[in-house]
Design a protein around this motif. Structure first.
Motif, mmCIF file in Angstrom:
data_model
loop_
_atom_site.group_PDB
_atom_site.id
_atom_site.type_symbol
_atom_site.label_atom_id
_atom_site.label_comp_id
_atom_site.label_asym_id
_atom_site.label_seq_id
_atom_site.Cartn_x
_atom_site.Cartn_y
_atom_site.Cartn_z
ATOM 1 N N ILE A 71 0.831 -1.204 0.000
ATOM 2 C CA ILE A 71 0.000 0.000 0.000
ATOM 3 C C ILE A 71 0.866 1.255 0.000
ATOM 4 C CG2 ILE A 71 -1.614 1.353 1.393
ATOM 5 C CD1 ILE A 71 -2.869 -1.376 2.223
ATOM 6 N N LEU A 72 1.874 1.298 0.864
ATOM 7 C CA LEU A 72 2.733 2.483 0.920
ATOM 8 C C LEU A 72 3.462 2.707 -0.399
ATOM 9 C CD1 LEU A 72 4.175 2.144 4.532
ATOM 10 C CD2 LEU A 72 2.524 3.852 3.716
ATOM 11 N N THR A 73 3.870 1.617 -1.052
ATOM 12 C CA THR A 73 4.514 1.739 -2.355
ATOM 13 C C THR A 73 3.530 2.318 -3.368
ATOM 14 O OG1 THR A 73 5.978 -0.113 -1.882
ATOM 15 C CG2 THR A 73 5.699 0.479 -4.205
ATOM 16 N N SER A 78 5.508 8.274 0.395
ATOM 17 C CA SER A 78 5.480 7.756 1.764
ATOM 18 C C SER A 78 6.826 7.136 2.134
ATOM 19 C CB SER A 78 4.374 6.704 1.894
ATOM 20 O OG SER A 78 3.129 7.244 1.561
ATOM 21 N N ASP A 79 7.898 7.772 1.688
ATOM 22 C CA ASP A 79 9.218 7.188 1.890
ATOM 23 C C ASP A 79 9.565 6.997 3.365
ATOM 24 O OD1 ASP A 79 9.352 7.251 -0.847
ATOM 25 O OD2 ASP A 79 10.738 8.940 -0.938
ATOM 26 N N ALA A 80 9.259 7.992 4.197
ATOM 27 C CA ALA A 80 9.570 7.864 5.627
ATOM 28 C C ALA A 80 8.793 6.703 6.242
ATOM 29 C CB ALA A 80 9.261 9.168 6.354
ATOM 30 N N GLN A 81 7.527 6.573 5.879
ATOM 31 C CA GLN A 81 6.716 5.478 6.406
ATOM 32 C C GLN A 81 7.187 4.139 5.866
ATOM 33 O OE1 GLN A 81 5.442 8.343 5.051
ATOM 34 N NE2 GLN A 81 4.740 9.300 6.932
ATOM 35 N N GLU A 83 10.274 3.379 5.150
ATOM 36 C CA GLU A 83 11.470 3.026 5.910
ATOM 37 C C GLU A 83 11.097 2.403 7.255
ATOM 38 O OE1 GLU A 83 14.172 6.343 6.190
ATOM 39 O OE2 GLU A 83 14.126 6.637 4.015
ATOM 40 N N VAL A 84 10.141 3.000 7.940
ATOM 41 C CA VAL A 84 9.709 2.464 9.236
ATOM 42 C C VAL A 84 9.146 1.053 9.058
ATOM 43 C CG1 VAL A 84 8.017 2.728 11.110
ATOM 44 C CG2 VAL A 84 9.331 4.710 10.319
ATOM 45 N N HIS A 85 8.329 0.848 8.031
ATOM 46 C CA HIS A 85 7.693 -0.463 7.849
ATOM 47 C C HIS A 85 8.611 -1.490 7.198
ATOM 48 C CE1 HIS A 85 3.827 0.158 9.650
ATOM 49 N NE2 HIS A 85 3.927 1.410 9.241
ATOM 50 N N ILE A 86 9.623 -1.053 6.487
ATOM 51 C CA ILE A 86 10.643 -2.004 6.026
ATOM 52 C C ILE A 86 11.380 -2.552 7.244
ATOM 53 C CG2 ILE A 86 12.839 -2.216 4.789
ATOM 54 C CD1 ILE A 86 11.589 -0.120 2.763
ATOM 55 N N GLY A 87 11.717 -1.668 8.161
ATOM 56 C CA GLY A 87 12.336 -2.112 9.411
ATOM 57 C C GLY A 87 11.428 -3.031 10.193
ATOM 58 N N ALA A 88 10.150 -2.684 10.285
ATOM 59 C CA ALA A 88 9.193 -3.529 10.991
ATOM 60 C C ALA A 88 9.069 -4.887 10.312
ATOM 61 C CB ALA A 88 7.829 -2.852 11.059
ATOM 62 N N SER A 89 9.105 -4.898 8.985
ATOM 63 C CA SER A 89 9.017 -6.156 8.236
ATOM 64 C C SER A 89 10.179 -7.079 8.578
ATOM 65 C CB SER A 89 8.984 -5.874 6.734
ATOM 66 O OG SER A 89 7.822 -5.146 6.398
ATOM 67 N N ALA A 118 10.565 2.829 -3.531
ATOM 68 C CA ALA A 118 10.483 1.874 -2.422
ATOM 69 C C ALA A 118 11.797 1.118 -2.256
ATOM 70 C CB ALA A 118 9.322 0.896 -2.647
ATOM 71 N N VAL A 119 12.411 0.742 -3.370
ATOM 72 C CA VAL A 119 13.707 0.056 -3.298
ATOM 73 C C VAL A 119 14.762 0.987 -2.705
ATOM 74 C CG1 VAL A 119 15.575 -0.929 -4.700
ATOM 75 C CG2 VAL A 119 13.201 -1.632 -5.093
ATOM 76 N N ALA A 120 14.703 2.261 -3.027
ATOM 77 C CA ALA A 120 15.653 3.219 -2.440
ATOM 78 C C ALA A 120 15.476 3.284 -0.920
ATOM 79 C CB ALA A 120 15.473 4.600 -3.064
ATOM 80 N N ALA A 121 14.233 3.260 -0.459
ATOM 81 C CA ALA A 121 13.984 3.242 0.989
ATOM 82 C C ALA A 121 14.531 1.954 1.594
ATOM 83 C CB ALA A 121 12.489 3.385 1.264
ATOM 84 N N ALA A 122 14.334 0.842 0.903
ATOM 85 C CA ALA A 122 14.855 -0.440 1.392
ATOM 86 C C ALA A 122 16.369 -0.420 1.449
ATOM 87 C CB ALA A 122 14.363 -1.581 0.507
#
Length: 135
Positions: A71-73, A78-81, A83-89, A118-122
């Motif tokens: 959804i964020l993608t 929503s890059d900041a979000q 990043e937070v949810h990639i960490g949570a994942s 999204a890949v950049a955030a990852a």
């Protein structure tokens, strides 16, 4: 609200337990960043978002994070979000490869620019955790 009899404090406590089980400092930092300007928004993120929704039994934490990443993608911006949810994942047991697979799938439905963002955030999160390069 799953339990209509739950008090405001009980919902918040339930939400904090869920937040603690999913997020590290980044997730908590989001809530703390709202304390001086929008404390009610922080309360609602915890009580409603985590206490009422993310605590529901219908999906496992990994499944919820997969949905959230998609959804964020798709939303973009929503890059900041992300990043937070990639960490949570990662915290709930998803592998970096599974996370990248979400973004590959998202490219089909959301477009390459959003998947690339999204890949950049990852990349940022994976680098911070010493997970690069991926195999």
């Amino acid at each position: 609200m799953p339990n209509n009899a739950a008090t405001r404090a009980e919902r918040f406590a339930s939400g904090m337990a869920a937040l603690d089980s999913i997020h590290d400092d980044a997730g908590h930092g989001v809530i703390e960043s709202l304390a001086d300007i929008a404390p009610e928004l922080g309360h609602q993120i915890v009580a409603w978002g985590y206490g009422d929704i993310l605590s529901r039994p219908g999906l496992e934490p990994q499944q919820r994070q997969l949905v959230t990443l998609g959804i964020l993608t798709g939303m973009g911006g929503s890059d900041a979000q992300l990043e937070v949810h990639i960490g949570a994942s990662l915290n709930v047991g998803l592998t970096p490869q599974q996370i990248i697979e979400v973004f590959l799938q998202s490219a089909v439905y959301c477009g390459f620019p959003r998947a690339l963002n999204a890949v950049a955030a990852a990349r940022k999160v994976f680098a911070e955790r010493g997970l690069l390069p991926l195999d």
